[in-house]
Design a protein around this motif. Structure first.
Motif, short mmCIF file in Angstrom:
data_model
loop_
_atom_site.label_atom_id
_atom_site.label_comp_id
_atom_site.label_asym_id
_atom_site.label_seq_id
_atom_site.Cartn_x
_atom_site.Cartn_y
_atom_site.Cartn_z
N GLU A 287 0.90 -1.25 -0.01
CA GLU A 287 0.04 -0.03 -0.16
C GLU A 287 0.75 1.14 -0.02
N ASP A 288 2.04 1.04 0.38
CA ASP A 288 2.86 2.35 0.43
C ASP A 288 3.87 2.42 -0.68
N GLU A 289 4.71 3.66 -0.94
CA GLU A 289 5.44 4.11 -1.69
C GLU A 289 6.71 2.91 -1.60
N LEU A 290 6.82 1.93 -2.65
CA LEU A 290 7.81 0.87 -2.25
C LEU A 290 8.70 0.89 -3.66
N THR A 291 9.84 0.66 -3.44
CA THR A 291 10.88 0.66 -4.69
C THR A 291 11.67 -0.46 -4.53
N LEU A 292 12.42 -0.98 -5.65
CA LEU A 292 13.11 -2.18 -5.61
C LEU A 292 14.31 -1.49 -4.90
N ARG A 293 14.95 -0.40 -4.81
CA ARG A 293 16.14 0.02 -3.97
C ARG A 293 15.72 0.12 -2.62
N MET A 294 14.40 0.38 -2.22
CA MET A 294 14.31 0.47 -0.82
C MET A 294 14.12 -1.09 -0.24
N VAL A 295 13.63 -2.06 -0.97
CA VAL A 295 13.47 -3.48 -0.46
C VAL A 295 15.14 -3.92 -0.60
N ALA A 296 15.84 -3.34 -1.36
CA ALA A 296 17.46 -4.30 -1.52
C ALA A 296 17.90 -3.57 -0.17
N GLU A 297 17.71 -2.49 0.15
CA GLU A 297 18.33 -1.88 1.37
C GLU A 297 17.70 -2.50 2.76
N ARG A 298 16.41 -2.98 2.72
CA ARG A 298 16.02 -3.59 3.91
C ARG A 298 16.72 -5.02 4.02
N LEU A 299 17.07 -5.58 2.78
CA LEU A 299 17.75 -6.85 2.52
C LEU A 299 19.13 -6.85 2.66
N SER A 300 19.74 -5.67 2.52
CA SER A 300 21.17 -5.42 2.64
C SER A 300 21.68 -6.15 1.51
N VAL A 301 21.32 -5.91 0.24
CA VAL A 301 21.95 -6.50 -0.96
C VAL A 301 21.80 -5.45 -1.88
N ASN A 302 22.76 -5.56 -2.96
CA ASN A 302 22.90 -4.56 -4.24
C ASN A 302 21.43 -4.53 -4.96
N TYR A 303 20.84 -3.52 -5.17
CA TYR A 303 19.79 -3.66 -5.77
C TYR A 303 19.75 -4.19 -7.31
N SER A 304 20.85 -3.90 -7.96
CA SER A 304 20.80 -4.57 -9.19
C SER A 304 21.00 -6.03 -9.28
N TYR A 305 21.78 -6.39 -8.33
CA TYR A 305 21.77 -8.10 -7.99
C TYR A 305 20.41 -8.63 -7.54
N LEU A 306 19.61 -7.72 -6.74
CA LEU A 306 18.32 -8.09 -6.48
C LEU A 306 17.40 -8.29 -7.75
N SER A 307 17.45 -7.19 -8.43
CA SER A 307 16.73 -7.26 -9.84
C SER A 307 16.94 -8.47 -10.66
N ARG A 308 18.30 -8.78 -10.73
CA ARG A 308 18.45 -10.04 -11.65
C ARG A 308 18.13 -11.27 -10.94
N VAL A 309 18.14 -11.45 -9.77
CA VAL A 309 17.64 -12.59 -8.95
C VAL A 309 16.14 -12.74 -9.10
N ILE A 310 15.54 -11.65 -9.16
CA ILE A 310 14.01 -11.71 -9.04
C ILE A 310 13.69 -12.14 -10.37
N LYS A 311 14.27 -11.49 -11.50
CA LYS A 311 13.90 -11.98 -12.85
C LYS A 311 14.43 -13.33 -13.15
N LYS A 312 15.40 -13.82 -12.65
CA LYS A 312 15.77 -15.27 -12.85
C LYS A 312 14.86 -16.17 -12.27
N GLU A 313 14.46 -16.14 -10.95
CA GLU A 313 13.82 -16.83 -10.27
C GLU A 313 12.16 -16.95 -10.79
N THR A 314 11.85 -15.69 -10.97
CA THR A 314 10.22 -15.69 -11.21
C THR A 314 9.65 -15.26 -12.68
N GLY A 315 10.96 -14.78 -13.47
CA GLY A 315 10.34 -14.37 -14.67
C GLY A 315 9.69 -13.29 -14.94
#
Length: 383
Positions: A287-315
């Motif tokens: 419901e909130d303003e949510l971006t990939l970068r914000m999620v990556a920061e919460r998970l303490s990972v690089n947001y570009s890496y997280l983007s690639r992982v999501i795409k690879k695992e879920t399509g």
């Protein structure tokens, strides 16, 4: 006396005055036997006399006044530079060093290497000159016997050496983070060859290895992996006490590969875990303003890496996951709450109703209003 601490400078100057000796510029040379028989710490007057006798012809031909001091395995020569142009003093030092090596080679059973310090402006700088000579002799094992090693030459390659050490350290850290055991072995061997090529001495390689130990510990902690404090101490003791450089590098290779194995296991599991955690965050905060970068920061990972992982695992892209979650929430609210379609759109996080309506129809196959009406008719028809 002149190798003592700086606070004794006045005593040193007084010592010179008492002997009617001026404080003057100088260059320090040290000729050392490449191979010394007997105990390393054993002082041998015979060896001192042999070295002095071998190089005496060169000293006698020198136009520069000098002092000499023997050691257990060689001879210090201090060229005194009062009234002598610094450039000429430097030339004399190089010429004398070459002659010392040649004369030592001509003498039976003598193989000499000579280190040359920098031209210093005052005898008070003798402690610095002694350190320079020590560093020169460290390089002898890389250059070989019967060598002339100048401190200024060592300094000229130091920047390249430091650059190569940094590049090697960074490369090994990258490989460690992905758990690449084979890559670490290859990179470490290449780093060792490079260090020898650029003239790194034993202290440099020890520093490089300790830096890698600290990098490994830091990366392991990042991955939440524990290290026994005794193991931390043990590897440092091994590095600092190693006499043979290849043994030191082997110990570091074992450490890094062991760490890489443990990290590699986590890395293999990481993508699925990251996707699950991303979906959980989206499910809680859609419901909130949510971006990939914000999620990556919460998970303490690089947001570009997280983007690639999501795409690879879920399509799907992160934005697709977010929109689909919002659409599913909108479907539930359209059926359970007495809200208009545009109110539902804003409630689930969309800022633009037209965009919401377009996506809803694309996913569900009908507009939000049609979906709500269709669901209502089905309920009424089932009564």
């Amino acid at each position: 006396m002149f190798g003592g601490p700086a606070e004794r400078d006045e005593e040193k100057l007084a010592w010179l005055r008492d002997r009617n000796q001026p404080d003057e510029p100088f260059i320090l040379l040290y000729g050392e036997l490449d191979t010394v028989a007997g105990a390393a710490g054993e002082r041998s007057p015979f060896r001192e006399r042999a070295v002095l006798a071998a190089v005496m012809p060169a000293l006698e031909r020198s136009a520069v006044p000098y002092w000499t001091q023997g050691t257990n395995s060689g001879l210090y020569v201090l060229l005194r530079g009062s009234g002598i142009d610094p450039a000429r003093l430097q030339e004399e030092a190089f010429e004398l060093a070459k002659q010392m090596v040649e004369l030592g080679g001509a003498a039976s059973e003598l193989s000499l290497s000579v280190g040359i310090g920098r031209a210093e402006p005052s005898l008070l700088r003798l402690p610095d000159a002694l350190r320079q000579i020590a560093e020169c002799m460290e390089y002898r094992m890389l250059i070989g016997k019967r060598s002339v090693i100048a401190y200024d030459a060592i300094r000229s390659i130091r920047s390249e050496k430091d650059r190569q050490l940094l590049l090697s350290t960074n490369r090994l850290e990258e490989l460690l983070r992905v758990g690449d055991r084979d890559g670490i072995a290859d990179a470490l061997r290449e780093a060792y060859r490079t260090m020898l090529t650029v003239g790194a001495g034993k202290p440099d390689i020890q520093h490089f290895c300790i830096d890698l130990v600290e990098k490994a510990e830091y990366v392991m902690e990042e991955f939440g992996l524990s290290i026994d404090p005794k193991d931390k101490l043990r590897i440092r003791e091994k590095v600092l006490s190693s006499v043979i450089l290849t043994d030191m590098m082997r110990d570091i290779e074992q450490l890094l590969q062991g760490s890489a194995t443990r990290i590699g296991t986590l890395v293999e599991q990481a993508p699925k875990r990251l996707v699950a955690e991303t979906k959980a965050i989206v499910g809680q905060a859609y419901e909130d303003e949510l971006t990939l970068r914000m999620v990556a920061e919460r998970l303490s990972v690089n947001y570009s890496y997280l983007s690639r992982v999501i795409k690879k695992e879920t399509g799907k892209n992160f934005s697709d996951l977010l929109w689909l979650t919002r659409i599913e929430a909108a479907k539930a609210r359209l059926l359970s709450e007495d809200l208009k379609a545009y109110e539902v759109a804003y409630a689930v996080g969309f800022k633009n109703y037209a965009h919401f309506s377009l996506l809803f129809k694309k996913v569900v196959g009908m507009s939000p209003s049609a979906y709500k009406l269709h669901a209502s008719e089905q309920r009424d028809g089932g009564k």
